[in-house]
Enzyme design. Structure first.
Site, PDB file in Angstrom:
ATOM      1  N   HIS A 108     -31.927 -34.657 -53.388  1.00 46.91           N
ATOM      2  CA  HIS A 108     -30.602 -34.407 -52.821  1.00 46.91           C
ATOM      3  C   HIS A 108     -29.963 -33.246 -53.584  1.00 46.91           C
ATOM      4  CE1 HIS A 108     -30.388 -38.755 -51.130  1.00 46.91           C
ATOM      5  NE2 HIS A 108     -30.809 -37.905 -50.221  1.00 46.91           N
ATOM      6  N   GLU A 121     -26.998 -33.316 -56.394  1.00 47.35           N
ATOM      7  CA  GLU A 121     -27.146 -34.181 -57.560  1.00 47.35           C
ATOM      8  C   GLU A 121     -27.740 -33.393 -58.731  1.00 47.35           C
ATOM      9  OE1 GLU A 121     -29.328 -37.477 -55.899  1.00 47.35           O
ATOM     10  OE2 GLU A 121     -27.783 -37.840 -54.389  1.00 47.35           O
ATOM     11  N   ARG A 163     -26.106 -31.919 -49.405  1.00 50.04           N
ATOM     12  CA  ARG A 163     -27.038 -32.992 -49.764  1.00 50.04           C
ATOM     13  C   ARG A 163     -28.451 -32.766 -49.219  1.00 50.04           C
ATOM     14  NH1 ARG A 163     -27.006 -38.931 -50.294  1.00 50.04           N
ATOM     15  NH2 ARG A 163     -28.468 -39.926 -48.866  1.00 50.04           N
ATOM     16  N   HIS A 210     -31.936 -39.663 -58.964  1.00 49.10           N
ATOM     17  CA  HIS A 210     -30.754 -39.327 -58.153  1.00 49.10           C
ATOM     18  C   HIS A 210     -29.491 -39.484 -59.006  1.00 49.10           C
ATOM     19  CE1 HIS A 210     -32.646 -39.792 -53.971  1.00 49.10           C
ATOM     20  NE2 HIS A 210     -33.618 -40.187 -54.783  1.00 49.10           N
ATOM     21  N   GLU A 254     -30.324 -43.968 -60.259  1.00 50.95           N
ATOM     22  CA  GLU A 254     -29.034 -43.349 -59.932  1.00 50.95           C
ATOM     23  C   GLU A 254     -28.309 -43.146 -61.262  1.00 50.95           C
ATOM     24  OE1 GLU A 254     -28.005 -42.270 -57.073  1.00 50.95           O
ATOM     25  OE2 GLU A 254     -29.176 -43.315 -55.539  1.00 50.95           O
TER      26      GLU A 254
END
Length: 358
Positions: A89, A92, A149, A219, A293
């Protein structure tokens, strides 16, 4: 008089030379545009030719080469593998920063740490610092594109752009947590693996899937460790193992800077989704597949300040290393691996390489 002038000139040159090193040290605690990351990858291969190989394995929609760094000690034995990708993405940015930090850490560690030497002897690490290169470059264009994104392929009607690559893999594709609207951030594409970036990972990993022990995709944000599956109607056959390993990784993360990471499936701790690379990898029978994440919990979100790069990378490295070490130790005989690692560590400390031993 002339000789004095000459000596002064030589002294001046020596002084200038001392003040201008051949290559400025790479700053791992700032965000880098794609051209700098690409140059860094080339430099890693040049600086560590015995253990680092740069591998091209795909093309983006805009015809940019997708490359990874293969890191491992050369042996005659058949090796297992670890996968890590960052930057699927575009917005990020902390994810590519982490992949670069991770590479630096393992390259700084293996010559003096017996465990890391063992892992690089028994496994190869395949690390892609930026998978979604087109999107990443677009996110650097200006402030209006910073939160882009998706990739940059045009939609079916030609009036919108981008597919969410983490909804494009062949894993319950198009069923939950996606959109068929090309303008949506979670547009899943026209079909499974319709996008060249997803195709590249699918072919490269899928063609050697029996080698991979672990698949980590990085991510941000949310401070989560997500396990398969994103679809609420499916449960991984080794769910308990994944939760136990994930909780161990979360504890390792917490010990570094006191940050709490939540472990669970996406429907349980975030939201349901389908078509993720993590789920696809688990469906290929790669046993340990996790989505990281990274920081934070929403204060800065995708625009994480550079002063948080170092602590974020330090804690995530500890968590990733926990998972990778578990995968290694489960697969390889502990005593034999430790003995081999100790030998390597002694040889490497003495400056002996594989080439010296030939």
């Amino acid at each position: 008089m002339l000789s004095m002038v000459g000596l002064s000139f030589v002294a001046l040159l020596l002084t200038v030379g001392a003040l201008t090193p051949e290559r400025a040290e790479y700053d791992y605690y700032k965000y880098h545009p794609m051209d700098e990351i690409s140059s860094w990858m080339v430099q890693m291969e040049k600086d560590h030719p015995d253990v680092v190989t740069m591998v091209d394995y795909g093309m983006t929609y805009e015809k940019r080469t997708i490359s990874l760094l293969k890191i491992g000690l050369k042996t005659e034995a058949k090796k297992k593998a670890i996968w890590m990708d960052c930057g699927i993405h575009a917005r990020e940015w902390i994810a590519p920063a982490f992949c670069q930090y991770f590479v630096r850490q393992i390259l700084h560690t293996y010559k003096t740490d017996a465990k890391m030497a063992a892992m690089l002897t028994n496994m190869d690490f395949y690390i892609t610092p930026v998978l979604n290169i087109d999107g990443y470059i677009f996110s650097w264009k200006d402030s209006s594109t910073r939160l882009w994104r998706k990739n940059r392929s045009p939609g079916p009607s030609g009036d919108c752009y981008g597919v969410d690559l983490n909804r494009n893999f062949d894993a319950n594709w198009g069923t939950v947590g996606v959109s068929s609207n090309c303008s949506s951030n979670i547009y899943c594409g026209t079909g499974p693996i319709s996008e060249p970036e997803a195709q590249a990972v699918t072919y490269f990993v899928g063609s050697r899937k029996e080698d991979f022990l672990c698949f980590l995709t990085i991510h941000s944000y949310g401070q989560l460790l997500l396990i398969p599956y994103g679809h609420p109607n499916f449960t991984a056959s080794n769910y308990d193992e994944l939760m136990t390993v994930g909780q161990g990784a979360a504890e390792a993360i917490w010990r570094v800077h006191g940050k709490n990471y939540t472990v669970g499936t996406s429907p349980d701790v975030l939201y349901a989704n389908s078509g993720s690379s993590r789920d696809w990898a688990r469906m290929q029978e790669i046993p340990l597949t996790f989505t990281f994440e990274l920081r934070d919990n929403g204060t800065y979100g995708f625009v994480l300040p550079e002063d948080q790069i170092q602590p974020t990378c330090e804690e995530a490295y500890s968590g990733a290393l926990h998972i990778i070490t578990y995968a290694h130790d489960k697969t390889f005989n502990g005593a034999a691996a430790t003995a081999a690692a100790t030998l390597w560590a002694v040889l490497l400390a003495a400056g002996v390489s594989g080439a010296n031993l030939m």
